[in-house]
Design a protein around this motif. Structure first.
Motif, short mmCIF file in Angstrom:
data_model
loop_
_atom_site.label_atom_id
_atom_site.label_comp_id
_atom_site.label_asym_id
_atom_site.label_seq_id
_atom_site.Cartn_x
_atom_site.Cartn_y
_atom_site.Cartn_z
N TYR A 233 0.85 -1.18 0.00
CA TYR A 233 0.00 0.00 0.00
C TYR A 233 0.88 1.23 0.00
O TYR A 233 2.07 1.17 0.33
CB TYR A 233 -0.91 0.04 1.24
N ASP A 234 0.31 2.37 -0.35
CA ASP A 234 0.99 3.66 -0.30
C ASP A 234 0.52 4.45 0.91
O ASP A 234 -0.53 4.17 1.49
CB ASP A 234 0.71 4.47 -1.58
N GLY A 235 1.30 5.50 1.26
CA GLY A 235 0.90 6.39 2.34
C GLY A 235 1.78 6.24 3.56
O GLY A 235 2.50 5.26 3.73
N TYR A 237 0.57 8.22 6.92
CA TYR A 237 -0.46 8.27 7.95
C TYR A 237 -1.68 7.45 7.56
O TYR A 237 -2.36 6.88 8.42
CB TYR A 237 -0.90 9.72 8.20
N TYR A 238 -1.96 7.39 6.29
CA TYR A 238 -3.13 6.68 5.77
C TYR A 238 -2.68 5.59 4.81
O TYR A 238 -1.53 5.57 4.36
CB TYR A 238 -4.08 7.66 5.07
N ALA A 239 -3.59 4.68 4.51
CA ALA A 239 -3.28 3.58 3.59
C ALA A 239 -4.09 3.75 2.31
O ALA A 239 -5.32 3.82 2.35
CB ALA A 239 -3.60 2.24 4.24
N PHE A 240 -3.37 3.84 1.19
CA PHE A 240 -4.00 3.96 -0.12
C PHE A 240 -3.66 2.73 -0.95
O PHE A 240 -2.51 2.26 -0.93
CB PHE A 240 -3.51 5.21 -0.85
N VAL A 250 0.40 12.30 -2.50
CA VAL A 250 0.17 11.60 -1.24
C VAL A 250 0.27 12.53 -0.04
O VAL A 250 -0.61 12.54 0.84
CB VAL A 250 1.14 10.40 -1.10
N LYS A 251 1.34 13.34 0.04
CA LYS A 251 1.52 14.21 1.21
C LYS A 251 0.41 15.24 1.34
O LYS A 251 -0.14 15.41 2.44
CB LYS A 251 2.90 14.87 1.18
N PRO A 252 0.06 15.99 0.27
CA PRO A 252 -1.06 16.93 0.43
C PRO A 252 -2.39 16.22 0.71
O PRO A 252 -3.22 16.76 1.46
CB PRO A 252 -1.09 17.69 -0.90
N ALA A 253 -2.59 15.04 0.14
CA ALA A 253 -3.82 14.29 0.42
C ALA A 253 -3.88 13.93 1.89
O ALA A 253 -4.93 14.06 2.55
CB ALA A 253 -3.87 13.04 -0.44
N TYR A 268 -8.03 3.11 1.51
CA TYR A 268 -8.72 3.98 0.57
C TYR A 268 -8.28 3.73 -0.88
O TYR A 268 -7.10 3.50 -1.16
CB TYR A 268 -8.42 5.46 0.89
N THR A 269 -9.25 3.81 -1.78
CA THR A 269 -8.95 4.04 -3.19
C THR A 269 -9.04 5.55 -3.40
O THR A 269 -9.50 6.27 -2.51
CB THR A 269 -9.97 3.33 -4.10
#
Length: 364
Positions: A233-235, A237-240, A250-253, A268-269
């Motif tokens: 997965y990517d991210g 703080y969060y998992a994408f 990724v960082k601004p999201a 998340y997708t």
């Protein structure tokens, strides 16, 4: 080369945060990663012994059941360890001694001598006693006394016992650091040639407050963080889902997600992330419409003046400030580059990133 591979799982101390380590183990099981050595300090010694037993369902039951009074004796004088009673129900010493995994723990013999003990170093019938010794976080927990020798928590001198795994022949190390005040020895981390260090970006909670709801959350975070650490997965703080977001996005999201408090336990997708973010942003706008409109009006009348922004910031939170910045950037599209080069974006980096992302993705 793979024939000589020995993978160690090293579990750090961290009390009630320990469910996170079971989430890590869950992900490793799903990836079919074989663990040959498991070492731990404090709660890591507890989780480690269950890993050595290969009893995942038992680990889940333990973290669903465990409550503060099962671990910490709040009475005075302190009685015999309630933790020992709990562990006697969960630890099968014969199974650990016959495990294909090498199991070891760190504890501290008073007056402060580090002891790295593998199961073969521990007398038969004393395994639970030494696990309790590894967890004896004095003064919150009673000092352990084994055959007139006193022990305290292993985390005082080695909260992440990577070194003992290396001495046992580990070629690859997966270390889980729960980031408490325990001492993490730096040199073994440098010596581990193939090291994956797993840490959580979120606060995992008070180490002495055991709570089922928090344990469930921590277990999920450990699971997602491990799959991110292994590149599934990517991210941060969060998992994408892999490849859903452009790397630069990724960082601004994540800045926007943190400000608007999206759930980090969700995978998340891009579509599900934008849908949830839009829902929360619009809901917040409606709740605070009058306040935000007032601040937006001030901004439009005076332009984006630093002193004005400081006065506004004293009155509003991150969410409102993000909406104010987003409105300014939306009505002044040519100001983006100049804004980002000014102290405003340096002082309010996360809000600026978030505002830019919300506009760029059409959420505002």
């Amino acid at each position: 080369m793979e024939e000589n591979r020995k993978t160690a799982l090293v579990l750090g101390g961290g009390g009630a945060r320990g469910a996170y380590e079971i989430g890590v183990w869950q992900a490793l099981r799903e990836m079919d990663i074989q663990i040959d050595i498991v070492t731990g300090a404090s709660v890591g010694a507890i989780n480690g012994v269950i890993v050595a037993q290969d009893s995942f369902d038992l680990a889940l039951n333990l973290w669903r059941e465990i409550q503060t009074d099962m671990v910490v004796d709040t009475g005075f004088p302190k009685r015999s360890s309630p933790l020992k009673d709990l562990l006697n129900r969960y630890v099968n010493e014969n199974k650990v001694r016959n495990s294909r995994m090498d199991y070891g723990l760190a504890t501290v013999e008073l007056p402060l001598t580090l002891r790295h003990l593998f199961v073969e170093d521990i007398p038969r019938g004393k395994l639970v006693d030494f696990i309790v010794a590894s967890c004896s976080l004095f003064p919150a927990l009673k000092i352990a006394d084994i055959n007139n020798t006193k022990y305290v928590d292993g985390g005082y001198l080695d909260n992440l016992p990577v070194g003992m795994a290396l001495k046992k022949g580990a070629t690859h190390v997966i270390a889980v650091d729960l980031e408490t005040n325990g001492l993490v020895q730096k040199e073994p981390l440098k010596q581990a040639n193939n090291l994956i260090l797993i840490r959580c970006k979120w606060d995992l909670g008070d180490i002495l407050v055991f709570d089922g709801k928090n344990s469930t959350k921590n277990l999920r975070l450990g699971y997602l963080d491990t799959l991110k650490a292994f590149g599934f997965y990517d991210g941060e703080y969060y998992a994408f889902a892999k490849g859903e977001l452009n790397k630069r996005a990724v960082k601004p999201a994540e800045a926007a997600a943190r400000i608007f408090e999206l759930d980090p336990q969700t995978l998340y997708t891009k579509n599900s992330f934008h849908r949830k973010l839009s829902e929360i942003v619009l809901s917040y706008q409606k709740e605070t419409e009058a306040e935000v409109l007032s601040f937006q009006s001030q901004i439009k009348k005076h332009r984006l003046d630093k002193d004005l922004l400081f006065s506004v910031v004293k009155k509003i939170n991150q969410k409102s400030l993000t909406l104010v910045l987003a409105d300014y950037l939306k009505t002044n599209p040519g100001a983006l580059e100049s804004l980002l080069s000014k102290p405003v974006s340096l002082l309010f980096k996360e809000e600026s990133r978030s505002a830019e992302y919300l506009i760029k993705e059409g959420i505002l």
